[in-house]
Design a protein around this motif. Structure first.
Motif, mmCIF file in Angstrom:
data_model
loop_
_atom_site.group_PDB
_atom_site.id
_atom_site.type_symbol
_atom_site.label_atom_id
_atom_site.label_comp_id
_atom_site.label_asym_id
_atom_site.label_seq_id
_atom_site.Cartn_x
_atom_site.Cartn_y
_atom_site.Cartn_z
ATOM 1 N N ARG A 30 -14.321 8.803 1.088
ATOM 2 C CA ARG A 30 -13.069 9.324 1.652
ATOM 3 C C ARG A 30 -12.272 8.240 2.339
ATOM 4 N N ARG A 31 -12.973 7.273 2.893
ATOM 5 C CA ARG A 31 -12.338 6.187 3.638
ATOM 6 C C ARG A 31 -12.710 4.850 2.995
ATOM 7 N N CYS A 32 -11.767 3.919 3.049
ATOM 8 C CA CYS A 32 -12.038 2.557 2.579
ATOM 9 C C CYS A 32 -11.538 1.575 3.639
ATOM 10 N N LEU A 33 -12.400 0.657 4.043
ATOM 11 C CA LEU A 33 -12.074 -0.356 5.041
ATOM 12 C C LEU A 33 -12.164 -1.720 4.384
ATOM 13 N N ILE A 34 -11.050 -2.444 4.388
ATOM 14 C CA ILE A 34 -10.984 -3.786 3.811
ATOM 15 C C ILE A 34 -10.667 -4.759 4.938
ATOM 16 N N VAL A 35 -11.498 -5.776 5.098
ATOM 17 C CA VAL A 35 -11.368 -6.728 6.200
ATOM 18 C C VAL A 35 -11.187 -8.129 5.632
ATOM 19 N N VAL A 36 -10.149 -8.796 6.076
ATOM 20 C CA VAL A 36 -9.926 -10.212 5.773
ATOM 21 C C VAL A 36 -10.054 -10.949 7.095
ATOM 22 N N ARG A 37 -10.951 -11.908 7.150
ATOM 23 C CA ARG A 37 -11.263 -12.492 8.457
ATOM 24 C C ARG A 37 -11.555 -13.988 8.368
ATOM 25 N N ILE A 65 0.838 -1.192 0.000
ATOM 26 C CA ILE A 65 0.000 0.000 0.000
ATOM 27 C C ILE A 65 0.878 1.250 0.000
ATOM 28 N N THR A 66 0.559 2.165 -0.893
ATOM 29 C CA THR A 66 1.198 3.474 -0.929
ATOM 30 C C THR A 66 0.181 4.501 -0.433
ATOM 31 N N PRO A 67 0.387 5.088 0.742
ATOM 32 C CA PRO A 67 -0.613 6.018 1.293
ATOM 33 C C PRO A 67 -0.592 7.377 0.600
ATOM 34 N N ALA A 108 -15.322 -5.303 1.885
ATOM 35 C CA ALA A 108 -14.800 -3.942 1.834
ATOM 36 C C ALA A 108 -15.950 -2.951 1.733
ATOM 37 N N VAL A 109 -15.786 -1.797 2.413
ATOM 38 C CA VAL A 109 -16.762 -0.714 2.345
ATOM 39 C C VAL A 109 -16.017 0.594 2.094
ATOM 40 N N ASP A 110 -16.674 1.525 1.416
ATOM 41 C CA ASP A 110 -16.046 2.784 1.031
ATOM 42 C C ASP A 110 -17.099 3.886 1.138
ATOM 43 N N ASP A 111 -16.732 5.014 1.790
ATOM 44 C CA ASP A 111 -17.679 6.124 1.896
ATOM 45 C C ASP A 111 -17.261 7.338 1.065
ATOM 46 N N VAL A 166 -8.040 -9.186 10.151
ATOM 47 C CA VAL A 166 -7.122 -8.075 9.895
ATOM 48 C C VAL A 166 -7.915 -7.012 9.145
ATOM 49 N N ALA A 167 -7.854 -5.773 9.609
ATOM 50 C CA ALA A 167 -8.573 -4.669 8.980
ATOM 51 C C ALA A 167 -7.571 -3.656 8.453
ATOM 52 N N VAL A 168 -7.697 -3.318 7.176
ATOM 53 C CA VAL A 168 -6.838 -2.313 6.542
ATOM 54 C C VAL A 168 -7.710 -1.110 6.198
ATOM 55 N N GLU A 169 -7.307 0.067 6.680
ATOM 56 C CA GLU A 169 -8.088 1.275 6.427
ATOM 57 C C GLU A 169 -7.224 2.321 5.745
ATOM 58 N N THR A 170 -7.677 2.760 4.586
ATOM 59 C CA THR A 170 -7.004 3.844 3.883
ATOM 60 C C THR A 170 -7.923 5.058 3.897
ATOM 61 N N ILE A 171 -7.349 6.222 4.232
ATOM 62 C CA ILE A 171 -8.108 7.470 4.338
ATOM 63 C C ILE A 171 -7.386 8.531 3.518
ATOM 64 N N ARG A 172 -8.134 9.255 2.733
ATOM 65 C CA ARG A 172 -7.540 10.265 1.865
ATOM 66 C C ARG A 172 -6.707 11.261 2.688
ATOM 67 N N ASP A 173 -5.459 11.445 2.276
ATOM 68 C CA ASP A 173 -4.526 12.404 2.891
ATOM 69 C C ASP A 173 -4.141 12.045 4.320
ATOM 70 N N GLU A 174 -4.338 10.773 4.726
ATOM 71 C CA GLU A 174 -3.947 10.334 6.063
ATOM 72 C C GLU A 174 -3.152 9.037 5.942
ATOM 73 N N PRO A 175 -2.374 8.707 7.000
ATOM 74 C CA PRO A 175 -1.636 7.443 6.980
ATOM 75 C C PRO A 175 -2.570 6.237 6.891
ATOM 76 N N THR A 176 -2.043 5.166 6.340
ATOM 77 C CA THR A 176 -2.765 3.897 6.290
ATOM 78 C C THR A 176 -2.711 3.229 7.655
ATOM 79 N N ARG A 177 -3.792 2.549 8.024
ATOM 80 C CA ARG A 177 -3.831 1.818 9.292
ATOM 81 C C ARG A 177 -4.120 0.341 9.029
ATOM 82 N N VAL A 178 -3.383 -0.517 9.718
ATOM 83 C CA VAL A 178 -3.606 -1.961 9.653
ATOM 84 C C VAL A 178 -3.783 -2.445 11.082
ATOM 85 N N ALA A 179 -4.914 -3.060 11.386
ATOM 86 C CA ALA A 179 -5.228 -3.478 12.750
ATOM 87 C C ALA A 179 -5.536 -4.962 12.795
#
Length: 366
Positions: free
Chosen positions: A47-54, A6-8, A42-45, A90-103
């Protein structure tokens, strides 16, 4: 459970391609591990995208992997619902103009290793995929492993490769920051209530854990080592699925070998397991033989040594016989271990123990 790159700070739109989530502009990708026990969504609003692998749970249809475009309020609800998922994720969240988060969730059963360069974050369930990012040996972690005193932490044997532990969150915006969770709450032993059914409660806990997963008995193998942890889980499952659950194990060398053989034989005789029992002899499938990955020059995670070769043989045989899921037991000793306050005892892994370990040098104690 997944690999990622991922490139933030990019405005790429995530799409499901049939085997991965990807963006067209910067080459970011998240590739779930393809397995009947794993699902992804995956869900996207906008500005934000949340991708979950479970890990899948029973009595629920498999999720549609396509990216769903929803409102910001619905996105917040979906994000909050992650805390209620009872299995690994594992949840990966990408947000426009913000760091990527992996939880990572609290029910950690799969590994995820992370590395990065100046612009992108890389991750994989297989440490060998990240070997180009390994800079040098992590001396502290090496000392722990040599002394048989490993730690479950963000550290790995290599500087530049990190482990995402349970309930941890990784933040990446050019630099990688890993945040540990708040300490887990602990409690001391309690006096049993009169008439307490301890065994019944334990059996119910086992049943709950087994019923949570959509296990396909004919395609599930129980790792029956002869030890207490795996033996307890396997015997209870065999009672509930008589004659359907096959077993497998790695036969060890040394003084415990005869005991392992005897205990496995007794366990398989006590309850109705399946007819097949795949046993691989570690004294035969030894490291550094011609078929070993090390000899062929293939990368092997140091956390899988020295039993990488025999366990690979076990897994291959299980897969050849049509199974795709292996259930084992782990952690029983740690769960019931007494603290120093409850029972003062000599800690393991002390430097005094190194006297009988010829590979331990003076640097381990420094």
């Amino acid at each position: 459970m997944l690999t990622l790159c991922i490139t933030p700070y990019r405005d790429g739109i995530w799409r499901w391609t049939g085997d991965r989530y990807a963006t067209a502009d910067d080459g970011s990708r998240i590739e779930p591990y393809r397995h009947p026990m794993v699902e992804h969504l995956a869900v996207d609003d906008g500005r934000r995208c949340l991708i979950v692998v479970r890990e899948r749970v029973a009595d629920r249809p498999v999720c549609d992997p396509s990216v769903r475009h929803i409102t910001a309020a619905a996105y917040d609800e979906a994000h909050a619902a992650l805390a209620d998922w009872p299995a690994d994720y594992v949840a990966v969240e990408t947000i426009r103009d913000e760091p990527t988060r992996v939880a990572a969730g609290p029910c950690r059963t799969t590994p995820l290793y992370l590395a990065h360069d100046a612009v992108s974050l890389y991750g994989s369930w297989d440490m060998a995929d990240l070997r180009s990012h390994a800079r040098q040996i992590n001396v502290r972690e090496a000392a722990r492993l040599l002394l048989y005193r490993p730690r479950y932490s963000h550290d790995t044997l290599f500087e530049g490769i990190h482990r995402l532990t349970e309930r941890s969150t990784a933040h990446f915006g050019g630099h990688l920051y890993l945040r540990y969770p708040e300490p887990a709450l602990h409690t001391g032993p309690h006096e049993l209530a009169p008439g307490a059914d301890v065994l019944g409660a334990f059996v119910q806990a086992l049943d709950d854990a087994l019923d949570l997963r959509p296990l396909d008995a004919p395609r599930t193998v129980f790792h029956l080592t002869g030890g207490f942890d795996s033996g307890t889980a396997a015997t209870r499952a065999a009672q509930r699925h008589p004659g359907q659950l096959n077993t497998a194990a790695l036969l060890i060398s040394g003084p415990g070998r005869a005991q392992q053989v005897r205990r496995r034989k007794a366990m398989r005789a006590a309850v109705p397991f399946g007819a097949r029992d795949d046993v691989v002899d570690a004294a035969v499938e030894v490291p550094l033989q011609p078929g070993c990955a090390r000899v062929r020059g293939e990368p092997v995670s140091p956390y899988e040594e020295p039993l990488h070769r025999p366990f690979t043989v076990v897994a291959t045989r299980i897969a050849e016989h049509g199974a795709h899921t292996v259930v084992t037991g782990l952690g029983g000793d740690e769960m019931v271990a007494l603290s120093q306050a409850e029972h003062p005892h000599r800690a393991s892994g002390r430097m005094e123990d190194a006297d009988g370990l010829p590979w331990i040098g003076h640097r381990v104690g420094e």
